[in-house]
Structure formats: structure tokens, C-alpha cells
Design a protein around this motif. Structure first.
Motif, PDB file in Angstrom:
ATOM      1  N   LYS A  37     -13.153   1.390  36.964  1.00 29.17           N
ATOM      2  CA  LYS A  37     -14.408   2.045  37.294  1.00 29.17           C
ATOM      3  C   LYS A  37     -14.584   3.388  36.590  1.00 29.17           C
ATOM      4  O   LYS A  37     -15.704   3.856  36.423  1.00 29.17           O
ATOM      5  CB  LYS A  37     -14.475   2.274  38.811  1.00 29.17           C
ATOM      6  CG  LYS A  37     -14.260   1.024  39.652  1.00 29.17           C
ATOM      7  CD  LYS A  37     -15.475   0.104  39.628  1.00 29.17           C
ATOM      8  CE  LYS A  37     -15.322  -1.104  38.782  1.00 29.17           C
ATOM      9  NZ  LYS A  37     -16.488  -1.992  38.782  1.00 29.17           N
ATOM     10  N   ASN A  38     -13.456   4.012  36.213  1.00 24.90           N
ATOM     11  CA  ASN A  38     -13.523   5.321  35.568  1.00 24.90           C
ATOM     12  C   ASN A  38     -12.167   5.642  34.966  1.00 24.90           C
ATOM     13  O   ASN A  38     -11.134   5.202  35.473  1.00 24.90           O
ATOM     14  CB  ASN A  38     -13.887   6.406  36.589  1.00 24.90           C
ATOM     15  CG  ASN A  38     -14.263   7.724  35.930  1.00 24.90           C
ATOM     16  OD1 ASN A  38     -15.234   7.813  35.199  1.00 24.90           O
ATOM     17  ND2 ASN A  38     -13.483   8.762  36.197  1.00 24.90           N
ATOM     18  N   ARG A  57      -6.289   9.569  34.540  1.00 28.06           N
ATOM     19  CA  ARG A  57      -6.660   9.334  35.946  1.00 28.06           C
ATOM     20  C   ARG A  57      -7.591   8.127  35.957  1.00 28.06           C
ATOM     21  O   ARG A  57      -8.727   8.213  35.490  1.00 28.06           O
ATOM     22  CB  ARG A  57      -7.333  10.562  36.543  1.00 28.06           C
ATOM     23  CG  ARG A  57      -6.378  11.738  36.713  1.00 28.06           C
ATOM     24  CD  ARG A  57      -7.113  13.010  37.096  1.00 28.06           C
ATOM     25  NE  ARG A  57      -7.934  12.833  38.293  1.00 28.06           N
ATOM     26  CZ  ARG A  57      -7.483  12.955  39.541  1.00 28.06           C
ATOM     27  NH1 ARG A  57      -6.205  13.254  39.754  1.00 28.06           N
ATOM     28  NH2 ARG A  57      -8.296  12.793  40.564  1.00 28.06           N
ATOM     29  N   HIS A  74      -9.495   5.024  37.961  1.00 31.25           N
ATOM     30  CA  HIS A  74      -9.998   4.440  39.201  1.00 31.25           C
ATOM     31  C   HIS A  74     -10.150   2.934  39.011  1.00 31.25           C
ATOM     32  O   HIS A  74     -10.838   2.487  38.083  1.00 31.25           O
ATOM     33  CB  HIS A  74     -11.346   5.037  39.594  1.00 31.25           C
ATOM     34  CG  HIS A  74     -11.249   6.427  40.163  1.00 31.25           C
ATOM     35  ND1 HIS A  74     -11.189   7.544  39.371  1.00 31.25           N
ATOM     36  CD2 HIS A  74     -11.190   6.855  41.455  1.00 31.25           C
ATOM     37  CE1 HIS A  74     -11.116   8.623  40.135  1.00 31.25           C
ATOM     38  NE2 HIS A  74     -11.105   8.239  41.397  1.00 31.25           N
ATOM     39  N   LEU A 108     -16.664   5.738  43.219  1.00 33.60           N
ATOM     40  CA  LEU A 108     -15.272   6.064  42.911  1.00 33.60           C
ATOM     41  C   LEU A 108     -14.458   6.317  44.169  1.00 33.60           C
ATOM     42  O   LEU A 108     -13.250   6.046  44.201  1.00 33.60           O
ATOM     43  CB  LEU A 108     -15.206   7.281  41.985  1.00 33.60           C
ATOM     44  CG  LEU A 108     -15.782   7.100  40.579  1.00 33.60           C
ATOM     45  CD1 LEU A 108     -15.502   8.332  39.739  1.00 33.60           C
ATOM     46  CD2 LEU A 108     -15.246   5.859  39.907  1.00 33.60           C
ATOM     47  N   ALA A 159     -12.643   3.271  45.263  1.00 32.28           N
ATOM     48  CA  ALA A 159     -11.695   2.659  44.334  1.00 32.28           C
ATOM     49  C   ALA A 159     -10.330   3.327  44.486  1.00 32.28           C
ATOM     50  O   ALA A 159     -10.207   4.415  45.049  1.00 32.28           O
ATOM     51  CB  ALA A 159     -12.196   2.797  42.902  1.00 32.28           C
ATOM     52  N   TYR A 160      -9.295   2.673  43.987  1.00 34.69           N
ATOM     53  CA  TYR A 160      -7.946   3.224  44.001  1.00 34.69           C
ATOM     54  C   TYR A 160      -7.761   4.159  42.802  1.00 34.69           C
ATOM     55  O   TYR A 160      -8.170   3.836  41.688  1.00 34.69           O
ATOM     56  CB  TYR A 160      -6.891   2.120  43.913  1.00 34.69           C
ATOM     57  CG  TYR A 160      -6.858   1.198  45.099  1.00 34.69           C
ATOM     58  CD1 TYR A 160      -6.394   1.640  46.338  1.00 34.69           C
ATOM     59  CD2 TYR A 160      -7.259  -0.132  44.983  1.00 34.69           C
ATOM     60  CE1 TYR A 160      -6.344   0.791  47.429  1.00 34.69           C
ATOM     61  CE2 TYR A 160      -7.220  -0.998  46.070  1.00 34.69           C
ATOM     62  CZ  TYR A 160      -6.760  -0.527  47.289  1.00 34.69           C
ATOM     63  OH  TYR A 160      -6.721  -1.382  48.356  1.00 34.69           O
ATOM     64  N   LEU A 161      -7.121   5.295  43.042  1.00 40.18           N
ATOM     65  CA  LEU A 161      -6.842   6.242  41.966  1.00 40.18           C
ATOM     66  C   LEU A 161      -5.393   6.102  41.510  1.00 40.18           C
ATOM     67  O   LEU A 161      -4.466   6.164  42.322  1.00 40.18           O
ATOM     68  CB  LEU A 161      -7.090   7.679  42.445  1.00 40.18           C
ATOM     69  CG  LEU A 161      -6.692   8.780  41.454  1.00 40.18           C
ATOM     70  CD1 LEU A 161      -7.507   8.684  40.166  1.00 40.18           C
ATOM     71  CD2 LEU A 161      -6.857  10.154  42.095  1.00 40.18           C
TER      72      LEU A 161
END
Length: 284
Positions: free
Chosen positions: A86-87, A100, A102, A111, A114-116
Motif C-alpha cells: 500500500k505504501n 517502511r 505498509h 494505511l 495495513a501492517y507496517l
């Protein structure tokens, strides 16, 4: 569903000659491949880890490949092509460069939902004919750990390179149960690429379960690298769009394993995510 990244306990080529030897050893598999490209995929599962490996020949000179696959921001441009990413934000950390990342669902998602993941990024080796890049994250959700992406590349001749992508992670009881729940419901029809048998009519029977998961995601990440490299001749202003188009075209070669969204659904979602990623970077 959690997209697990990377590799635990894998032995890499270490140098150009070792990777060239692997290329020679895989000559038959690369020439008689079912993948519509010179590519060989392997996977393995132990009691607490999954690993996928892809070996492939790409029609790109090594100098271009090596330059393109060095730099953490380049890897953000690669990784964002994957449906579940996602990012991606690259920054300098106390121990070096950090990505980093996501990771979330296969549709538009905030975000915060979502999992980081925090991956350290480093170039292990970079010579005129061999490249080794490593991304590692110590921890993930649901007790997963030891995430690792390793990319190796070597020059074959003045127009071709040989790539090895390794992707794996370690897991515990919670992650195993969550994955098995997914595979029993939303993922019940999902398969990987390894052929484990034949039907009475001779049709292939593909691997299922957790090895199917690691094979699908290893392939998605490899195809992102391939799309990134193949889009480099495009003018800078149209390069990102070309990557998206190439990645979607590539995954649709394997609909039984990789089809998830229709083209416009994927492109619309990714354009928004890339805009968000660029806005995030500009706000630093």
C-alpha cells in the motif's frame, strides 16, 4: 491476508561464478519452462518457515540491471507494484537505509489498516558483473519474524543477465492458524505453481496450502522487478504507468495463480497509492 515477505536461512551464490554455475545447472529447466519466460521457481516449507526462490534470465545488460536495482527509492518503485503493498517510504536510519512498507489487502485501504514493516536495505556486493542486495525485517504481525528479500544478479553476456530472487519468513502458531483459516475460506481455490500430480485426463495438479502462498508472492515480486527493468526505456513521465501496465500483463499470464482484480481496478488503485506515496515523500 498478510503478505509475508522474505527469506530465512538461505544459502546465496556469494559471487558471480557461483551464480553462473547455478545458471548452467538450471539450463534444462530454463529452456523447457512452463512460465512463458526463461524462469525456474522453487519453494520449500519447514515446521516454522517458508521460502520461495526464482531464477530467471532477463534480456537486459547487467550494467543497466545493476544500476537500476541499487538504491532504496528504486525498490519502493518496484515493491509498490504488488497488489498488497500500500505504501513504501525510504529513509536513512541509524544502521543504514530503511524501507517502511505498509502491506494490506488487495483493494483500496487506509494505511492505518495495513501492517507496517521496517526493512533494512543494503547492497552486500556490487562489482562490474555481480550484484547482491538484501532487505531484512526482524519482526512482523502475528508473531512472524526473520523477513528477508535477497536479490542477486550476474552478467551472462553483453545483453542478458541472470537474476535470483529469494523470498521467505519464519512463522509461529498464530500466523499458521491465520493462514490456514484464509486458505479454508477466501483462499480455498488458490494454488501455486509447482506441479504435484496429474488428473486422469493429464491436467496438472498444482501445489496448494502455505507453499502455494509463498510461490504466488515470490512470483508477484519477481514480476515487479521485471516490469521495473523493462519500463526503463520509457520517458520518465510515462515510466511509472508503463510499469503498472507491464506488471498487470505479466500476472495475467498465470490467471489460475495470480488473477485477483480486473485491469482498471488494479490501475485505479495503484495510481491512488502511488500519488499517496509521492505526497508522503514530498511532505518530508
Amino acid at each position: 491476508m498478510l503478505v509475508a515477505l522474505l527469506v530465512a536461512g538461505h544459502t546465496h551464490a556469494q559471487d558471480a561464478e557461483a551464480l553462473k554455475a547455478r545458471h548452467a545447472a538450471l539450463a534444462e529447466q530454463l529452456s523447457e519452462t512452463p512460465f512463458k519466460r526463461p524462469l525456474h521457481l522453487e519453494s520449500r516449507q519447514t515446521a516454522d518457515a517458508l521460502q520461495g526462490d526464482i531464477y530467471a534470465v532477463i534480456e537486459q545488460p547487467f550494467a543497466l540491471v545493476s544500476m537500476a536495482l541499487q538504491g532504496s527509492t528504486h525498490w519502493c518503485d518496484i515493491l509498490i507494484l504488488h497488489l498488497n503493498v500500500k505504501n513504501c517510504r525510504a529513509s536513512a536510519g541509524p544502521g543504514g537505509e530503511v524501507l517502511r512498507l505498509h502491506i494490506g489487502r488487495k483493494f483500496e485501504q487506509a494505511l492505518a489498516d495495513a501492517y507496517l514493516f521496517e526493512f533494512t536495505y543494503r547492497v552486500v556486493t556490487a562489482t562490474p558483473e555481480f550484484l547482491q542486495v538484501l532487505l531484512e525485517a526482524r519482526d512482523g504481525p502475528l508473531g512472524t519474524r526473520s523477513y528477508r528479500i535477497a536479490l542477486e544478479a550476474v552478467a551472462l553476456d553483453n545483453r542478458r543477465s541472470f537474476l535470483h530472487l529469494s523470498y521467505s519468513y519464519a512463522y509461529g502458531v498464530a500466523a499458521r492458524m491465520a493462514t490456514q483459516s484464509y486458505l479454508a475460506t477466501l483462499g480455498r481455490n488458490k494454488v501455486g505453481f509447482s506441479i504435484v500430480g496429474r488428473t486422469a485426463s493429464g491436467q496438472p495438479v498444482y501445489i496448494e496450502g502455505m507453499r502455494g502462498v509463498i510461490e504466488r508472492n515470490t512470483m508477484r515480486y519477481y514480476l515487479a522487478i521485471e516490469a521495473y527493468l523493462n519500463a526503463l526505456p520509457e520517458p520518465p513521465l510515462t515510466r511509472q504507468e508503463k510499469r503498472l501496465q507491464l506488471w498487470y500483463d505479466a500476472v495475467e499470464h498465470y490467471p489460475a495463480q495470480l488473477h485477483e482484480r480486473e485491469r482498471e481496478q488494479y490501475l485505479t488503485m495503484k495510481r491512488k497509492e502511488i500519488q499517496r506515496q509521492q505526497a508522503d515523500a514530498a511532505s518530508e
